[in-house]
Design an enzyme around this catalytic site. Structure first.
Site, mmCIF file in Angstrom:
data_model
loop_
_atom_site.group_PDB
_atom_site.id
_atom_site.type_symbol
_atom_site.label_atom_id
_atom_site.label_comp_id
_atom_site.label_asym_id
_atom_site.label_seq_id
_atom_site.Cartn_x
_atom_site.Cartn_y
_atom_site.Cartn_z
ATOM 1 N N ARG A 228 14.587 38.213 65.319
ATOM 2 C CA ARG A 228 14.961 39.510 65.866
ATOM 3 C C ARG A 228 15.552 39.345 67.257
ATOM 4 O O ARG A 228 15.030 38.573 68.080
ATOM 5 C CB ARG A 228 13.737 40.431 65.995
ATOM 6 N N GLU A 257 22.790 45.502 68.041
ATOM 7 C CA GLU A 257 23.665 45.088 66.930
ATOM 8 C C GLU A 257 24.564 46.250 66.527
ATOM 9 O O GLU A 257 24.060 47.366 66.367
ATOM 10 C CB GLU A 257 22.803 44.643 65.732
ATOM 11 N N HIS A 275 23.759 39.032 61.461
ATOM 12 C CA HIS A 275 22.480 39.358 60.812
ATOM 13 C C HIS A 275 22.575 39.117 59.294
ATOM 14 O O HIS A 275 22.404 40.026 58.486
ATOM 15 C CB HIS A 275 22.086 40.821 61.101
HETATM 16 N N1 LIG Z 1 17.646 37.482 60.050
HETATM 17 C C1 LIG Z 1 17.214 38.121 59.000
HETATM 18 O O1 LIG Z 1 18.000 38.619 58.203
HETATM 19 C C2 LIG Z 1 15.758 38.226 58.757
HETATM 20 C C3 LIG Z 1 14.879 38.238 59.798
HETATM 21 N N2 LIG Z 1 13.543 38.352 59.558
HETATM 22 C C4 LIG Z 1 12.641 38.353 60.720
HETATM 23 O O2 LIG Z 1 11.795 37.235 60.632
HETATM 24 C C5 LIG Z 1 10.498 37.616 61.043
HETATM 25 C C6 LIG Z 1 9.480 36.696 60.410
HETATM 26 O O3 LIG Z 1 9.431 36.909 59.013
HETATM 27 P P1 LIG Z 1 8.242 36.321 58.108
HETATM 28 O O4 LIG Z 1 8.146 34.864 58.311
HETATM 29 O O5 LIG Z 1 8.460 36.822 56.752
HETATM 30 O O6 LIG Z 1 7.000 37.026 58.780
HETATM 31 P P2 LIG Z 1 5.480 36.578 58.735
HETATM 32 O O7 LIG Z 1 4.701 37.807 59.069
HETATM 33 O O8 LIG Z 1 5.185 35.869 57.474
HETATM 34 O O9 LIG Z 1 5.367 35.543 59.935
HETATM 35 C C7 LIG Z 1 5.363 35.891 61.285
HETATM 36 C C8 LIG Z 1 4.543 34.846 62.004
HETATM 37 O O10 LIG Z 1 4.668 35.058 63.402
HETATM 38 C C9 LIG Z 1 3.412 34.760 63.989
HETATM 39 N N3 LIG Z 1 3.317 35.379 65.291
HETATM 40 C C10 LIG Z 1 3.075 36.677 65.594
HETATM 41 N N4 LIG Z 1 3.043 36.835 66.928
HETATM 42 C C11 LIG Z 1 3.293 35.621 67.474
HETATM 43 C C12 LIG Z 1 3.411 35.152 68.805
HETATM 44 N N5 LIG Z 1 3.255 35.980 69.847
HETATM 45 N N6 LIG Z 1 3.684 33.852 69.014
HETATM 46 C C13 LIG Z 1 3.843 33.000 67.972
HETATM 47 N N7 LIG Z 1 3.729 33.395 66.669
HETATM 48 C C14 LIG Z 1 3.468 34.695 66.438
HETATM 49 C C15 LIG Z 1 2.415 35.297 62.991
HETATM 50 O O11 LIG Z 1 1.134 34.722 63.147
HETATM 51 C C16 LIG Z 1 3.058 34.900 61.669
HETATM 52 O O12 LIG Z 1 2.588 33.653 61.232
HETATM 53 C C17 LIG Z 1 10.393 39.057 60.594
HETATM 54 O O13 LIG Z 1 9.456 39.775 61.381
HETATM 55 C C18 LIG Z 1 11.785 39.585 60.762
HETATM 56 O O14 LIG Z 1 11.896 40.202 62.014
HETATM 57 C C19 LIG Z 1 13.039 38.409 58.296
HETATM 58 C C20 LIG Z 1 13.869 38.380 57.222
HETATM 59 C C21 LIG Z 1 15.309 38.322 57.361
HETATM 60 O O1 LIG Z 2 18.397 43.917 55.420
HETATM 61 C C1 LIG Z 2 18.798 42.896 55.987
HETATM 62 O O2 LIG Z 2 19.746 42.231 55.627
HETATM 63 C C2 LIG Z 2 18.012 42.427 57.203
HETATM 64 C C3 LIG Z 2 16.861 41.601 56.800
HETATM 65 C C4 LIG Z 2 15.879 41.521 57.882
HETATM 66 O O3 LIG Z 2 16.195 41.411 59.028
HETATM 67 C C5 LIG Z 2 14.466 41.621 57.528
HETATM 68 O O4 LIG Z 2 14.140 41.615 56.332
HETATM 69 O O5 LIG Z 2 13.641 41.700 58.458
#
Ligand SMILES: NC(=O)C1=CN([C@@H]2O[C@H](COP(=O)(O)OP(=O)(O)OC[C@H]3O[C@@H](n4cnc5c(N)ncnc54)[C@H](O)[C@@H]3O)[C@@H](O)[C@H]2O)C=CC1
Ligand SMILES: O=C(O)CCC(=O)C(=O)O
Length: 523
Positions: A228, A257, A275
């Site tokens: 993010r 964005e 993104h």
């Molecule tokens: N670029 C994109 O299109 C996408 C971006 N994302 C982003 O990726 C992020 C992570 O996704 P997931 O791995 O599925 O989430 P998740 O919930 O499985 O993992 C997040 C991890 O961050 C850790 N965490 C929380 N606070 C923290 C801190 N202060 N310091 C270090 N670690 C910390 C948590 O313990 C957890 O293990 C999402 O929140 C989303 O914002 C997700 C999907 C697509």
């Molecule tokens: O919808 C999308 O492509 C963004 C995905 C994403 O950032 C998320 O799943 O957190």
């Protein structure tokens, strides 16, 4: 008809569970273009639509917001919770795609692929300008080892990288199982050659990599953000790119964005994508399918499992909870009608097998049922806790595996401004819920329908007098139970009828000398 507005581009194939169901209308249109937002029961979004309080106010019938993806930072979840709107997401449908995209960004970064590509297309052949570094043997620092971080770690290890991780919630066992080195944040900053962030954007993670912390990284570090915008502070990045401390940056996400005004895009060493982490056919199908199935469960009155603002519960767990849920709702509604006064606190005690269920859910359900009698807004398990707290009502949950005569029981005690009342109930398999005590009077009745609670003195003739008055008003008694604490003291009667009682009947009963209190209850 259940109406769904799909505001962002979401895979139509993934909507199949809803498209195949009956009585569901799906409109694919951006919220900004829809004039009649009030008609929708569900809203589907990705990251583009900002689900603000203002938008929710325009959608008074909204019951569920589905985020076809992971991050819900574009949704005002607190406001949704206050309004009783369930927020769900698709937690793992895009994990692989995002991990793959991050890895592609890392590889592109250290081999300067985007810059070299541009150069060749400009008819140049500058081989010496694009000398890169191997990933093999380098240390990748992953901040946040959740779903995406874990998948990325696997890929990095396959490339011969050492993987260091900082995640405050990561256990030693899990890090050993995945085969990564668990470090504190400073160690990771000092040692990693490439640092990539995979946390949600929260108060704690906003600016996690900032002027001070980036200053602690190795000179020549590469930084990656495919999570993010804002987790890595953009101004600090500019500073360290300018002074050469940071060798290169890969960004899929930005503080704003699209990133129209950021200076970052002017740096040759910055590579960027719009993104795209989750932008694969597979991920989009997965996330749309996941949230569609959840919304279908919701429409069918079943438990959703990926809610952000409800305790997560599987269907299996809900089957165990359901009888207590009904009992809790009956007790909450009974006590709210019975205690017509402001309330300071509610205590709910679970005993025996009732203590083994998801009690947090049942407690909220009881509070929702209690508040519903008093408030003219949409109240459910999502917003019950918040609304109770806002009204200064404390709620306390106590759980004990001991039992006091019943294999399971639930006792609710309400401290009102003037009096305290309590009801204890139990759920008997194949028989239903029973109230077994009211204010310390032992009794046994089914809490349902048109009920009458009478508190009276335990003297001969009361039951006859009550029966006579009801008979005079042509009221047929369906069931009747009595309870007392001691002979000749106070006693209670609980009656049920086929129709509600009107005020003249209640007044006539109240006029009887031996009657202390009369209250009609509708359950
Ligand atoms: N670029 C994109 O299109 C996408 C971006 N994302 C982003 O990726 C992020 C992570 O996704 P997931 O791995 O599925 O989430 P998740 O919930 O499985 O993992 C997040 C991890 O961050 C850790 N965490 C929380 N606070 C923290 C801190 N202060 N310091 C270090 N670690 C910390 C948590 O313990 C957890 O293990 C999402 O929140 C989303 O914002 C997700 C999907 C697509
Ligand atoms: O919808 C999308 O492509 C963004 C995905 C994403 O950032 C998320 O799943 O957190």
């Amino acid at each position: 008809m259940f109406r769904v507005l799909v505001s962002d581009p979401i895979s139509r194939d993934g909507l199949e569970p809803l498209l195949e169901a009956e009585n569901i209308e799906i409109v694919q249109k951006n919220v900004a273009e829809e004039e009649n937002l009030a008609q929708y029961d569900a809203l589907f979004v990705r990251s583009a639509t900002k689900v603000t309080e203002q938008l929710m106010n325009q959608m008074p019938n909204l019951k569920i917001i589905a985020r076809a993806g992971v991050g819900v930072d574009n949704i005002d979840v607190d406001q949704a919770t206050r309004k009783g709107i369930i927020v769900i997401n698709a937690p793992d449908g895009n994990t692989i795609s995002t991990a793959e995209h991050t890895f592609a960004m890392i590889a592109s970064l250290v081999r300067h692929i985007p810059q070299a590509n541009m150069s060749v297309k400009n008819r140049e052949w500058k081989r010496s300008s694009f000398v890169g570094s191997e990933l093999h043997g380098k240390m990748l620092g992953i901040v946040g080892l959740g779903r995406i971080g874990t998948e990325l770690a696997r890929r990095a290890k396959a490339f011969g990288m050492r993987v260091a991780v900082f995640d405050p919630f990561l256990t030693k066992e899990r890090s050993e199982k995945i085969g990564v080195e668990k470090h504190d944040f400073e160690e990771l900053l000092n040692q990693a050659d490439i640092i990539t962030v995979h946390t949600p954007l929260t108060k704690e993670t906003k600016g996690l990599l900032n002027k001070e912390t980036i200053g602690k990284t190795k000179k020549g570090v590469y930084l990656v953000n495919c999570a993010r915008g804002g987790i890595i502070d953009e101004d600090a990045l500019c500073t360290y790119l300018e002074n050469g401390h940071v060798r290169g940056v890969a960004l899929d996400v930005f503080e704003v964005e699209p990133p129209e005004h950021t200076r970052l895009l002017e740096f040759e060493q910055v590579i960027a994508t719009p993104h795209l982490g989750a932008s694969t056919k597979e991920a989009q199908l997965n996330v749309a399918y996941q949230v569609s199935k959840e919304v279908l469960l919701f429409i069918q009155g079943k438990q959703v499992t990926t809610s952000i603002n409800l305790p997560a519960m599987s269907d299996e767990a809900y089957k165990k909870v359901a009888p207590y849920d009904t009992l809790a709702q009956k007790i909450g509604s009974f006590l709210s009608q019975y205690m017509n006064q402001p309330v300071q606190s509610i205590t709910i005690e679970y005993e025996g097998t009732a203590a083994e269920i998801e009690t947090a859910y049942v407690t909220k359900s009881m509070i929702a049922s209690f508040l519903k009698q008093r408030m003219d807004i949409n109240i459910n398990t999502v917003n019950a806790g918040v609304l109770a707290r806002e009204r200064g009502i404390q709620f306390i949950e106590k759980v004990s595996d001991q039992n006091s005569g019943y294999s399971n029981s639930m006792k609710v005690t309400i401290h009102g401004e003037q009096t305290t009342s309590e009801i204890k109930g139990t759920s008997i398999p194949h028989f239903g819920e029973r109230i077994v005590s009211v204010n310390g009077f032992s009794i046994d009745f089914h809490p349902s329908g048109h009920l009458l609670y009478i508190q009276h003195t335990d003297v001969p003739g009361v039951i006859g007098n009550v029966g006579r008055i009801l008979g005079n008003h042509s009221v047929n008694i369906a069931t009747m139970q009595v309870g007392r604490k001691e002979k000749g003291g106070e006693a209670i009667m609980m009656l049920s009828f086929d129709r509600p009682l009107d005020q003249p009947i209640l007044s006539a009963l109240t006029e009887l000398d031996e009657i202390v209190f009369v209250k009609a209850i509708e359950l």
